[in-house]
Every structure is written in C-alpha cells, then in structure tokens.
Write an enzyme that holds these catalytic residues in place. Structure first.
Site, PDB file in Angstrom:
ATOM      1  N   GLY A   8      11.798  54.719 -38.751  1.00  0.00           N
ATOM      2  CA  GLY A   8      12.749  53.652 -39.051  1.00  0.00           C
ATOM      3  C   GLY A   8      12.944  53.474 -40.546  1.00  0.00           C
ATOM      4  O   GLY A   8      13.119  52.365 -41.038  1.00  0.00           O
ATOM      5  N   HIS A   9      12.934  54.584 -41.295  1.00  0.00           N
ATOM      6  CA  HIS A   9      12.930  54.509 -42.762  1.00  0.00           C
ATOM      7  C   HIS A   9      14.239  54.019 -43.364  1.00  0.00           C
ATOM      8  O   HIS A   9      14.291  53.697 -44.542  1.00  0.00           O
ATOM      9  CB  HIS A   9      12.567  55.874 -43.358  1.00  0.00           C
ATOM     10  N   SER A  13       6.115  41.342 -34.670  1.00  0.00           N
ATOM     11  CA  SER A  13       6.843  40.112 -34.936  1.00  0.00           C
ATOM     12  C   SER A  13       6.017  38.920 -34.492  1.00  0.00           C
ATOM     13  O   SER A  13       5.181  39.023 -33.591  1.00  0.00           O
ATOM     14  CB  SER A  13       8.176  40.138 -34.171  1.00  0.00           C
ATOM     15  N   SER A  14       6.284  37.779 -35.106  1.00  0.00           N
ATOM     16  CA  SER A  14       5.577  36.547 -34.732  1.00  0.00           C
ATOM     17  C   SER A  14       5.912  36.091 -33.316  1.00  0.00           C
ATOM     18  O   SER A  14       5.225  35.229 -32.762  1.00  0.00           O
ATOM     19  CB  SER A  14       5.911  35.422 -35.717  1.00  0.00           C
ATOM     20  N   CYS A  15       6.948  36.672 -32.705  1.00  0.00           N
ATOM     21  CA  CYS A  15       7.325  36.254 -31.343  1.00  0.00           C
ATOM     22  C   CYS A  15       6.300  36.704 -30.308  1.00  0.00           C
ATOM     23  O   CYS A  15       6.414  36.344 -29.132  1.00  0.00           O
ATOM     24  CB  CYS A  15       8.706  36.771 -30.982  1.00  0.00           C
ATOM     25  N   TYR A  30      11.199  41.615 -25.769  1.00  0.00           N
ATOM     26  CA  TYR A  30      10.790  42.242 -27.028  1.00  0.00           C
ATOM     27  C   TYR A  30       9.327  41.923 -27.316  1.00  0.00           C
ATOM     28  O   TYR A  30       8.558  42.796 -27.718  1.00  0.00           O
ATOM     29  CB  TYR A  30      11.690  41.725 -28.157  1.00  0.00           C
ATOM     30  N   LYS A  80       6.035  44.449 -27.916  1.00  0.00           N
ATOM     31  CA  LYS A  80       5.241  44.442 -29.140  1.00  0.00           C
ATOM     32  C   LYS A  80       3.771  44.114 -28.861  1.00  0.00           C
ATOM     33  O   LYS A  80       2.872  44.657 -29.517  1.00  0.00           O
ATOM     34  CB  LYS A  80       5.835  43.447 -30.145  1.00  0.00           C
ATOM     35  N   THR A 114       6.331  37.246 -40.114  1.00  0.00           N
ATOM     36  CA  THR A 114       7.173  36.135 -39.698  1.00  0.00           C
ATOM     37  C   THR A 114       8.629  36.589 -39.790  1.00  0.00           C
ATOM     38  O   THR A 114       8.913  37.775 -39.965  1.00  0.00           O
ATOM     39  CB  THR A 114       6.894  34.899 -40.575  1.00  0.00           C
ATOM     40  N   ASN A 115       9.585  35.668 -39.712  1.00  0.00           N
ATOM     41  CA  ASN A 115      11.003  36.018 -39.765  1.00  0.00           C
ATOM     42  C   ASN A 115      11.341  36.689 -41.100  1.00  0.00           C
ATOM     43  O   ASN A 115      11.110  36.120 -42.157  1.00  0.00           O
ATOM     44  CB  ASN A 115      11.855  34.756 -39.603  1.00  0.00           C
ATOM     45  N   LEU A 116      11.914  37.883 -41.015  1.00  0.00           N
ATOM     46  CA  LEU A 116      12.202  38.673 -42.202  1.00  0.00           C
ATOM     47  C   LEU A 116      13.673  38.608 -42.582  1.00  0.00           C
ATOM     48  O   LEU A 116      14.537  38.407 -41.735  1.00  0.00           O
ATOM     49  CB  LEU A 116      11.823  40.135 -41.959  1.00  0.00           C
ATOM     50  N   HIS A 139      19.726  38.119 -36.941  1.00  0.00           N
ATOM     51  CA  HIS A 139      18.860  36.950 -36.905  1.00  0.00           C
ATOM     52  C   HIS A 139      19.505  35.810 -37.671  1.00  0.00           C
ATOM     53  O   HIS A 139      20.548  35.968 -38.310  1.00  0.00           O
ATOM     54  CB  HIS A 139      17.486  37.299 -37.489  1.00  0.00           C
ATOM     55  N   TRP A 156      24.272  27.259 -34.059  1.00  0.00           N
ATOM     56  CA  TRP A 156      23.648  26.990 -32.764  1.00  0.00           C
ATOM     57  C   TRP A 156      22.552  25.936 -32.871  1.00  0.00           C
ATOM     58  O   TRP A 156      21.803  25.886 -33.856  1.00  0.00           O
ATOM     59  CB  TRP A 156      23.025  28.273 -32.233  1.00  0.00           C
ATOM     60  N   ASP A 201      17.731  26.148 -28.835  1.00  0.00           N
ATOM     61  CA  ASP A 201      17.024  26.083 -30.108  1.00  0.00           C
ATOM     62  C   ASP A 201      15.965  27.174 -30.240  1.00  0.00           C
ATOM     63  O   ASP A 201      15.586  27.558 -31.344  1.00  0.00           O
ATOM     64  CB  ASP A 201      16.305  24.726 -30.260  1.00  0.00           C
TER      65      ASP A 201
END
Length: 312
Positions: free
Chosen positions: A11-12, A108-110, A137, A141, A165-167, A180, A203, A270
């Site tokens: 994924g470079h 991911s934090s999810c 997802y 992960k 976290t969210n990037l 995102h 949203w 949300d």
C-alpha cells in the site's frame, strides 16, 4: 535493521504507505520496495506468496487495506470484511513462511468496543460489542492483530500491530462517498466557499468526540517500530487529545475561510460517542506525536489545494 535492509511497504501509494515511505527514505533507508495494485493483487494468495518468496524482504509493513467512512462501510459490508481478510492473511502468512524478520501490521481504533471505557487501552480489545457501522472492517483488523499475536506467541517472531486513531494528511481520500470525516469536511467547506459561501450540511449532531493524528506522526511510529524490537504485540498510536465533531467543523471552516452556515442533519448516525486512545504504551518506549491539529489541518488543506484533481 540497517539502511540496506529490504523493506516492502504494502500500500505504498496510499496515505499511510506513502508517508511511511518518505519517513524511511528521509532516515536513509535505500532498499524500499512497493507494488501497485495493478502489479500485485494482494487479494490473490498465490501472487503474494510468489512475490514474497522472490523478493525475500527483511521487513514487511502492511499499510494496504480497503478503507472508508461510515457510508462506505454501511453499504459494502462484505468487501470490507473479505478483502481486508484476504490482503492481510496473504501478507502475514507469506511473511511467516518466508522467514521475514519483522512484520508491522497497521489497523484502526475501530477494533475496540463501541462503549469501551475512555481512553481506549489495548487490553479492552474483545471485551464487548463493536460499533455496528464499521464492524466488518473492525473484525478483519482484529483477525490481523490476533494472527500477528499468534505468530509472536508460537514462534517468537517480531510481528507487531500498530493501531492508529483517525488519520488525515497528504494523499488523503477526498471522495465524499468514501472518505473519512476530516477530509470530507475540508472538501465540503472548500466547495461551499467557492460557491458563494453556501451552507454546509454535515451528518449527525456534532456531539461525538474524535481524536485525529496527522499521518506523518504515524509514519514516525512505524519507523520507530522498524528500528526497535517492541515488547508488546499491540500498540495504540494517537495524540491523547480529542475534540467534538462540531469543534472540528468550526476549526476546518476557519482554516478554509468559509463564512456560510453549518447545518447538522441529526437523522444521520453519529457512530461511536467517543474514541480517545491511550497511547501511553508506545510513548513509554520512546515515540511522541509532533503535529497539533490546527497545524495538521493547514498542511492537509494545502495538499488538497495543490492536488484536488480527484474524481467522484
């Protein structure tokens, strides 16, 4: 690792992979390899096995994934689950069997439960149910984290997982259907400004709290993991600071220069009420984030202005 170690970044060309490539290059690493999706389909097991066996990288950094926001996750549950499982399973298993020295898995934090205590600690993994809008997802992960942990436990190999976290940042995705929240806001406010400062509809209620990490800070965490043997199998990577979505919107609006109205559509979901990560484990071994939110958004907006040749 020495600067001549062969490092494959899966994924470079993506946001994380390209930032990691740049960070390694800047540090002097001169034997980096990457393949586009056209050159190597990571979902194809035999293709990945052949590639790893031929190239024999010393380090593999898995920054490849199918990603997207709430809308994309909701509408595409099967590919978000299956394609991510295929990509990571092929890479992890091929690396293990080929004797790769170090594997860095990015997630991911999810992966953490929807209502886990805040801030999120690594030990909260699998203690409760996930956020339904991105569980497909997240499950993929989690499987990757556990695969690396299993290899580490059974074979003593240096396979480690970093959960950012969210990037956001350079090379981000600004497609409104799959992006995102932060890049989507940048584009919405910019286009509204260009359209006589038209109103912007967002949203949800604006009340959920989110933490954001500029991608170059994550790249430095990956570099740190390349150059050190980390004692744990899983590390959170975040800033330790969060803001409400409403505060985020107001900050982006100011940086972009939009002066119109913000309309909140409370009929839309949300998501998780709050996602703040405890990154004390990684900080404890020597990594620190450097870029604050306002500086990062300025950088991201400037990149957007210079590269907004995207297509919907």
């Amino acid at each position: 690792m020495n600067i001549g170690s062969k490092i494959y970044i899966a994924g470079h060309r993506g946001m994380v992979g390209s930032a990691t490539w740049s960070a390694l290059k800047a540090k002097g690493y001169n034997n980096l390899i990457g393949r586009t999706s056209a050159e190597l389909d990571l979902r194809n097991q035999q293709s990945v096995v052949d590639f790893i066996n031929i190239e024999k990288p010393n380090v593999i950094i898995d920054a490849a994934a199918r990603v997207g926001g709430i809308l994309a996750n909701n509408e595409n549950p099967y590919p978000f689950l299956m394609e991510n499982l295929q990509i990571q399973n092929n890479l992890i298993d091929s690396a293990h069997k080929a004797g790769t020295q170090k594997f860095i898995f990015l997630g991911s934090s999810c992966i953490y439960p929807k209502f886990a205590p805040q801030p999120l600690r690594e030990e909260y993994l699998l203690t409760d149910s996930l956020e339904p809008t991105n569980e497909w997802y997240a499950i993929a992960k989690i499987a990757g984290v556990k695969a690396c942990q299993a290899i580490r436990k059974q074979y003593g190999k240096d396979f480690v997982s970093l959960m950012p976290t969210n990037l956001y940042g350079s090379n981000d995705n600004f497609d409104l259907k799959s992006s995102h929240v932060l890049p989507a806001m940048i584009r919405k406010f910019h286009e509204a400004k260009e359209n006589n400062n038209a109103s912007v509809e967002l949203w949800g209620s604006g009340k959920p709290m989110r933490e954001f990490l500029y991608v170059d800070d994550l790249a430095q965490a990956v570099l740190f993991a390349v150059e050190n043997v980390l004692p744990e199998y899983l590390y959170n990577v975040g800033t330790g600071k969060d803001v409400t979505i409403k505060e985020l919107a107001q900050t982006i609006q100011t940086i972009v220069g939009h002066t119109g109205e913000i309309l909140w559509d409370s009929s839309k979901p949300d998501g998780t009420p709050r996602k703040l990560m405890d990154s004390s484990k990684l900080r404890g071994v020597g990594w620190e984030p450097k870029i604050n939110l306002k500086s990062g958004i300025n950088k991201a907006y400037n990149w957007f202005l210079e590269n907004n040749n995207f297509k919907d």
